[in-house]
Design an enzyme around this catalytic site. Structure first.
Site, PDB file in Angstrom:
ATOM      1  N   HIS A   1      -6.443  -0.497   7.795  1.00  0.00           N
ATOM      2  CA  HIS A   1      -7.531   0.863   8.354  1.00  0.00           C
ATOM      3  C   HIS A   1      -9.063   0.295   8.449  1.00  0.00           C
ATOM      4  CE1 HIS A   1      -8.562   3.300   4.401  1.00  0.00           C
ATOM      5  NE2 HIS A   1      -8.640   2.236   4.264  1.00  0.00           N
TER       6      HIS A   1
ATOM      7  N   HIS B   1      -9.338  -3.609   6.522  1.00  0.00           N
ATOM      8  CA  HIS B   1      -8.647  -4.016   5.351  1.00  0.00           C
ATOM      9  C   HIS B   1      -7.489  -3.320   5.320  1.00  0.00           C
ATOM     10  CE1 HIS B   1     -10.900  -0.638   4.245  1.00  0.00           C
ATOM     11  NE2 HIS B   1     -10.151  -0.252   3.234  1.00  0.00           N
TER      12      HIS B   1
ATOM     13  N   HIS C   1      -3.970  -1.444   2.769  1.00  0.00           N
ATOM     14  CA  HIS C   1      -3.530  -1.098   1.234  1.00  0.00           C
ATOM     15  C   HIS C   1      -2.150  -0.910   1.388  1.00  0.00           C
ATOM     16  CE1 HIS C   1      -7.604   0.190   0.088  1.00  0.00           C
ATOM     17  NE2 HIS C   1      -7.739   0.836   1.098  1.00  0.00           N
TER      18      HIS C   1
ATOM     19  N   GLU D   1      -4.056   5.518  -2.562  1.00  0.00           N
ATOM     20  CA  GLU D   1      -4.648   4.554  -1.808  1.00  0.00           C
ATOM     21  C   GLU D   1      -4.628   3.293  -2.575  1.00  0.00           C
ATOM     22  OE1 GLU D   1      -7.783   4.964   1.515  1.00  0.00           O
ATOM     23  OE2 GLU D   1      -8.856   4.304  -0.369  1.00  0.00           O
TER      24      GLU D   1
ATOM     25  N   CYS E   1     -15.560  -0.434   3.252  1.00  0.00           N
ATOM     26  CA  CYS E   1     -14.527   0.007   3.883  1.00  0.00           C
ATOM     27  C   CYS E   1     -14.637   0.181   5.355  1.00  0.00           C
ATOM     28  CB  CYS E   1     -14.040   1.428   3.511  1.00  0.00           C
ATOM     29  SG  CYS E   1     -13.562   1.428   1.666  1.00  0.00           S
TER      30      CYS E   1
ATOM     31  N   ASP F   1       4.219   2.487   8.335  1.00  0.00           N
ATOM     32  CA  ASP F   1       4.493   0.925   7.536  1.00  0.00           C
ATOM     33  C   ASP F   1       4.089  -0.099   8.639  1.00  0.00           C
ATOM     34  OD1 ASP F   1       4.825  -0.558   5.429  1.00  0.00           O
ATOM     35  OD2 ASP F   1       7.004  -0.958   6.029  1.00  0.00           O
ATOM     36  N   HIS F   2       3.277  -0.952   8.019  1.00  0.00           N
ATOM     37  CA  HIS F   2       2.920  -2.095   8.609  1.00  0.00           C
ATOM     38  C   HIS F   2       2.128  -1.899  10.027  1.00  0.00           C
ATOM     39  CE1 HIS F   2       5.069  -4.141   5.304  1.00  0.00           C
ATOM     40  NE2 HIS F   2       4.750  -5.513   6.013  1.00  0.00           N
TER      41      HIS F   2
END
Lengths: 136, 136, 136, 136, 136, 136
Positions: B15, B40, B42, B125, B34, B80-81
């Site tokens: 994100h 980047h 998580h 996070e 951020c 996811d991913h």
């Protein structure tokens, strides 16, 4: 739309649990090994919880950079690698139990935070023993 | 006899945090690292909490197989991913902060669950930063 | 009297796994969801292990303050909140798999450490997937 | 058919890191906050690793009840809720760094265990700093 | 360029530790509470470690999707929610200690993996008790 | 000045989930693998939470030594290394789901604790599944 945000911190300190006006025997009876006059210590883990409304423009309750910095400056720098009984005036007349340390941390942070934010502090003395103030 | 049941899930996403109408300088000032326009990411951890009455015959609040499957289908498969900003229409106009992602997950699950069950979502996070909605 | 000392670090990054000369179909077949061209991300955890002889005067293998600072300066500042594919020249021609990222981190740290110390790097991509170089 | 078995223990202690013949300034320069003359402390976590052959009749390398009891009697009772510098003769002339504490624990356990078993001790001073002796 | 890759798995099983030819008294003396004839159980955690050379084209030692699937099919589906003594023929004549279960898992996986890869299995019976085969 | 204190405990047990009056097919349909008539098991983790007023003289809500001993005597000794269905009369007519086990533990502890203290019990069946009674 009230949400809670949590941020962890940690510090390593020495302490002793004893009531000054009690005899060594009574302190040992009540506080057990924690009454050792030469001190013992812990890796304290701290969880600061703030509750309030999210800013609709930024999508944030509070800037986590600021909260991280606040915890470092006000709590970690104050208590890390210290002897709570000898080095910290907060415990001149207060026994540094987990309960009292949690109250003290709450009081320090409460003064530095916007009154619109509710504050709860959870403090781990060990992985198996922890306290939270105020009680929910 | 009201009890709460908790089930964990997880997903790994990219994100970026930035207000589109702001300058790069202002986004960097407010969101720090951020705001990196190249993203980047998580490992998000999710804790779904449901509260209600236990079925006296089965001794269960909800069938955990069903809850696990719901979390997989509605949340893990969705996020996811993925790149939350680019791949997920939920964030077309919403900054994917932990707070907003927690609201979005709550909204998705709320529609799929029996109204007799109260729902709370906690979203990690990182191990040190997490949020919970609604606030208790 | 050889001992090993370990220090953890962490950073949050985005990445994509794909062989540039392959078709999208082949990349998706081999790398699965990790081939998402819009990237995904992880909370990477790093464990740096150094092995050598303890200084008999200080009782230390290496000053942990120095090791912590080295990991921050050379690894965390370099990779944290970055896109490994787009922001990090180390991966211009190298796919940022956990294996390759572990090699790269090992190579960076190896140059900065005293040759008397043996170095091993363990890298967690998630809690359930991790790698270690060199193999023991 | 050689296998390794691991058992964890823990103890909470206070300590100070300083070379007695050095000035306060030099100790503070080298050991940083750890040189605080009033002590600080840690929740130490210990992992005892034994390697040897499994008894074909019982399917056990060692009886875990015995190993747990040995760790309690020889290590936890000795160091828990103690000041390593003041209460423990092992550190009369030895600085209680993690490295030296790991050596001391290894030496204590080595004398009590069957010579057919190889022994390795891993000691966590914090979740992020730990040591292992002997090095593998 | 040899590297190790690790993948975790888990399963929940019941078992009893007892030598069939021994009396109940002797089994209780040696195995303690683990000898309960009505069984007890554990959440087993498994760490599969593979060591070998990374494919220079893909940057992978092994495709983690395949390894995850192998662990699920060969280990988790076989032992999860089973009684090791009653449901699993592997333990017809073998006591399901952590040591023996680790040997059995190693043997199952060894047959299914490329001989170029070295295999080590670490098995956690609880967070505080675990074993590893082969010993390093 | 109300505060909450938490103490962890753990026990390892076997159980089966099934409604006695149902067919095997229906039990398998509803309870899945948990209906295995030969049992399976878990490492249960328990978090006991007490809320009340801190004693101003000792700085303690309750003596943790006493709470630790109570949890050992009343819960761990009762359920550890037991088959909940066969060995524990609490489950003669009650299915040992996490929900019911949490109720039972709460009821046992409630009788032994000062009525001035509020009690909440959180019970982990696995790291990913847990329950809490009463609901907050």
């Amino acid at each position: 739309m009230r949400i809670s945000i949590f941020r962890k911190g940690h510090f390593n300190s020495a302490h002793q649990l004893a009531v000054p006006s009690w005899s060594d025997e009574k302190n040992k009876e009540i506080f057990g090994k924690c009454a050792n006059p030469n001190f013992h210590g812990h890796n304290y883990e701290l969880v600061v919880k703030l509750t309030g409304d999210v800013d609709p423009e930024t999508g944030m309750l509070i800037n986590l950079k600021d909260l991280k910095e606040l915890i470092k400056r006000e709590i970690e720098d104050r208590f890390d690698h210290k002897n709570l009984n000898l080095d910290c005036p907060e415990f001149n007349r207060l026994i540094p139990t987990a309960e009292n340390l949690c109250f003290v941390i709450w009081g320090i942070l409460r003064k530095k935070l916007d009154q619109k934010l509710d504050l709860t502090v959870r403090l781990f003395e060990t992985e198996r023993n922890f306290v939270e103030y105020p009680a929910s």
